[in-house]
Design an enzyme around this catalytic site. Structure first.
Site, PDB file in Angstrom:
ATOM      1  N   THR A  11       0.832  -1.214  -0.085  1.00  0.00           N
ATOM      2  CA  THR A  11       0.124   0.069   0.035  1.00  0.00           C
ATOM      3  C   THR A  11       0.786   1.221  -0.032  1.00  0.00           C
ATOM      4  OG1 THR A  11      -0.122   0.060   2.313  1.00  0.00           O
ATOM      5  CG2 THR A  11      -2.147  -0.924   1.274  1.00  0.00           C
ATOM      6  N   PHE A  14       8.240   0.731  -0.632  1.00  0.00           N
ATOM      7  CA  PHE A  14       8.566  -0.219  -1.574  1.00  0.00           C
ATOM      8  C   PHE A  14       7.829  -1.087  -2.208  1.00  0.00           C
ATOM      9  CE2 PHE A  14      12.767  -0.134   1.502  1.00  0.00           C
ATOM     10  CZ  PHE A  14      13.075   1.246   1.139  1.00  0.00           C
ATOM     11  N   TYR A 153      14.384  -2.254  16.883  1.00  0.00           N
ATOM     12  CA  TYR A 153      14.113  -2.307  15.198  1.00  0.00           C
ATOM     13  C   TYR A 153      15.417  -3.071  14.716  1.00  0.00           C
ATOM     14  CZ  TYR A 153      13.664  -0.820  10.425  1.00  0.00           C
ATOM     15  OH  TYR A 153      13.562  -0.638   8.976  1.00  0.00           O
ATOM     16  N   PRO A 183      18.294  -1.850   2.403  1.00  0.00           N
ATOM     17  CA  PRO A 183      18.384  -0.456   2.059  1.00  0.00           C
ATOM     18  C   PRO A 183      18.712   0.266   3.249  1.00  0.00           C
ATOM     19  CG  PRO A 183      16.283  -1.471   1.352  1.00  0.00           C
ATOM     20  CD  PRO A 183      16.940  -2.297   2.522  1.00  0.00           C
TER      21      PRO A 183
HETATM   22  P1  NDP Z   1       6.327   2.596   4.125  1.00  0.00           P
HETATM   23  O1  NDP Z   1       5.635   2.895   5.490  1.00  0.00           O
HETATM   24  O2  NDP Z   1       6.160   3.092   3.060  1.00  0.00           O
HETATM   25  O3  NDP Z   1       5.121   1.066   3.828  1.00  0.00           O
HETATM   26  C1  NDP Z   1       5.196  -0.326   4.473  1.00  0.00           C
HETATM   27  C2  NDP Z   1       4.460  -1.103   3.994  1.00  0.00           C
HETATM   28  O4  NDP Z   1       4.144  -2.295   5.022  1.00  0.00           O
HETATM   29  C3  NDP Z   1       3.085  -0.569   3.932  1.00  0.00           C
HETATM   30  O5  NDP Z   1       2.391  -1.027   2.863  1.00  0.00           O
HETATM   31  C4  NDP Z   1       2.129  -1.118   5.322  1.00  0.00           C
HETATM   32  O6  NDP Z   1       0.785  -1.411   4.700  1.00  0.00           O
HETATM   33  C5  NDP Z   1       2.906  -2.192   5.243  1.00  0.00           C
HETATM   34  N1  NDP Z   1       2.482  -2.939   6.635  1.00  0.00           N
HETATM   35  C6  NDP Z   1       3.032  -2.535   7.894  1.00  0.00           C
HETATM   36  N2  NDP Z   1       2.620  -3.276   8.680  1.00  0.00           N
HETATM   37  C7  NDP Z   1       1.715  -4.273   8.321  1.00  0.00           C
HETATM   38  C8  NDP Z   1       1.101  -5.376   8.624  1.00  0.00           C
HETATM   39  N3  NDP Z   1       0.978  -5.438  10.081  1.00  0.00           N
HETATM   40  N4  NDP Z   1       0.593  -6.108   7.911  1.00  0.00           N
HETATM   41  C9  NDP Z   1       0.575  -5.995   6.601  1.00  0.00           C
HETATM   42  N5  NDP Z   1       1.379  -4.826   6.007  1.00  0.00           N
HETATM   43  C10 NDP Z   1       1.745  -4.052   6.782  1.00  0.00           C
HETATM   44  O7  NDP Z   1       7.515   1.992   4.512  1.00  0.00           O
HETATM   45  P2  NDP Z   1       9.174   1.259   3.348  1.00  0.00           P
HETATM   46  O8  NDP Z   1       8.291   0.981   2.177  1.00  0.00           O
HETATM   47  O9  NDP Z   1      10.129   2.067   3.528  1.00  0.00           O
HETATM   48  O10 NDP Z   1       8.994   0.004   4.223  1.00  0.00           O
HETATM   49  C11 NDP Z   1       9.067  -1.441   3.602  1.00  0.00           C
HETATM   50  C12 NDP Z   1       9.977  -2.324   4.308  1.00  0.00           C
HETATM   51  O11 NDP Z   1      11.169  -1.856   4.123  1.00  0.00           O
HETATM   52  C13 NDP Z   1      10.078  -2.312   5.841  1.00  0.00           C
HETATM   53  O12 NDP Z   1      10.267  -3.802   6.035  1.00  0.00           O
HETATM   54  C14 NDP Z   1      11.044  -1.556   6.482  1.00  0.00           C
HETATM   55  O13 NDP Z   1      11.328  -2.017   7.574  1.00  0.00           O
HETATM   56  C15 NDP Z   1      12.149  -1.764   5.394  1.00  0.00           C
HETATM   57  N6  NDP Z   1      12.961  -0.531   5.150  1.00  0.00           N
HETATM   58  C16 NDP Z   1      12.789   0.607   4.854  1.00  0.00           C
HETATM   59  C17 NDP Z   1      13.834   1.429   4.809  1.00  0.00           C
HETATM   60  C18 NDP Z   1      13.305   2.910   4.686  1.00  0.00           C
HETATM   61  O14 NDP Z   1      14.533   3.877   5.012  1.00  0.00           O
HETATM   62  N7  NDP Z   1      12.235   3.504   4.023  1.00  0.00           N
HETATM   63  C19 NDP Z   1      15.098   1.236   4.707  1.00  0.00           C
HETATM   64  C20 NDP Z   1      15.403  -0.142   5.054  1.00  0.00           C
HETATM   65  C21 NDP Z   1      14.269  -1.111   5.263  1.00  0.00           C
HETATM   66  P3  NDP Z   1      -0.388  -1.105   5.809  1.00  0.00           P
HETATM   67  O15 NDP Z   1      -0.026   0.026   6.609  1.00  0.00           O
HETATM   68  O16 NDP Z   1      -1.688  -0.603   4.616  1.00  0.00           O
HETATM   69  O17 NDP Z   1      -0.786  -2.183   6.300  1.00  0.00           O
HETATM   70  C1  8X3 Z   2      15.334   1.616   7.661  1.00  0.00           C
HETATM   71  C2  8X3 Z   2      16.628   2.569   7.572  1.00  0.00           C
HETATM   72  O1  8X3 Z   2      18.535   3.608   8.863  1.00  0.00           O
HETATM   73  O2  8X3 Z   2      16.249   4.221   9.365  1.00  0.00           O
HETATM   74  O3  8X3 Z   2      15.578   0.550   7.960  1.00  0.00           O
HETATM   75  O4  8X3 Z   2      17.074   2.031  10.102  1.00  0.00           O
HETATM   76  S1  8X3 Z   2      17.241   3.069   8.936  1.00  0.00           S
END
Ligand code: NDP
Ligand code: 8X3
Length: 253
Positions: A11, A14, A153, A183
């Protein structure tokens, strides 16, 4: 033959960018997330644009029963999953361990670790049956190196790193590829969620940087899935040019 990608957390961020990327390349999509309205509008947009088939599977990855009921009852034509992008996840809060909030810790561990395990466990029988498939686990630089106030985290993402290795080892005999993407800072909704809607603090994370975008990460994931059948990328750490690792930044922009 028509290929299928299953993306959790589609939603936003990534997951959404991966949905767009894989749809643009003609994949059919199984899309998960909790916000059904967003899934429905993404479905409408991608069907119109790319004429692909999309199955929506809205559930909370923390809900063991919902994960297994939804995935075990996939219609037969949706069971031939080629790629699982195990991406749903979040950070909640950023503070010293001794000041940590137990509810936040539980949510992060339940989502990032147990949710990822449930989804993989539910999907793996389909991959084993077809003797092929690719699991992409969403890690983080926070799963490679601990930073101050990252505690729970970081622990959840270190667990993803361990599970990624464990899955590759245990699924070796079935010919299933397992890849972790780690990432660094990427501007998605991640920081707004982490700081519970405090947009000013969320923005500070990217101060002085040209951060990664969701599309950058989706491009790398796409690349990993397009290599020859005998090639498996085990893991990739990706940062923007101004980030060296989980701690060092060159904030000059
Ligand atoms: P966003 O917040 O933009 O997206 C997170 C997504 O995860 C949403 O679609 C949300 O959907 C979904 N989500 C969260 N909790 C649940 C749940 N309990 N059940 C189903 N879906 C869930 O964050 P990102 O796209 O940045 O993050 C995606 C992944 O990448 C995560 O695992 C994050 O830890 C990781 N990450 C992010 C980084 C960053 O800097 N952005 C860097 C490294 C890793 P909804 O709320 O509709 O359920
Ligand atoms: C998301 C990147 O550096 O905020 O996993 O932990 S950081």
């Amino acid at each position: 033959m028509q290929k299928i990608v299953f993306i959790t957390g589609a939603t936003a961020g990534f997951g959404k960018a991966c949905a767009e990327k894989f749809a643009a390349h003609g994949y059919d999509l199984i899309l998960n997330g909790r916000r059904t309205d967003r899934l429905e509008s993404l479905q409408k947009e991608l069907v119109n644009k790319f004429n692909v088939a999309i199955l929506l599977l809205p559930f909370d990855v923390r809900n063991e029963k919902a994960v297994f009921e939804n995935i075990n009852s996939l219609p037969e034509e949706w069971q031939k999953i080629d790629v699982l992008i195990n991406n749903a996840g979040l950070a909640l809060g950023r503070g010293y361990f001794d000041e940590g909030d137990l509810d936040d810790w539980n949510t992060m561990i339940d989502t990032n670790v147990k949710g990822l395990m449930y989804v993989a466990k539910a999907v793996v029988p389909y991959l084993i049956k077809q003797k092929q498939g690719h699991i992409i686990n969403m890690g983080s630089v926070a799963g490679k190196q601990v930073y101050e106030k990252g505690n729970a985290y970081c622990a959840s993402k270190f667990a993803v790193d361990a599970l990624n290795q464990a899955l590759r080892i245990d699924l070796l005999r079935h010919g299933i590829k397992v890849t972790a993407i780690h990432p660094g800072a990427a501007e998605t909704e991640f920081s707004i969620v982490r700081f519970k809607g405090d947009e000013a603090t969320a923005k500070e994370i990217y101060d002085g940087l040209v951060p990664l975008t969701a599309e950058d990460v989706a491009e790398v994931i796409w690349y990993c899935t397009t290599l020859p059948a005998h090639v498996c990328i085990n893991e990739l750490v990706i940062t923007c040019l101004q980030q060296a690792d989980a701690i060092y930044f060159n904030r000059t922009t």
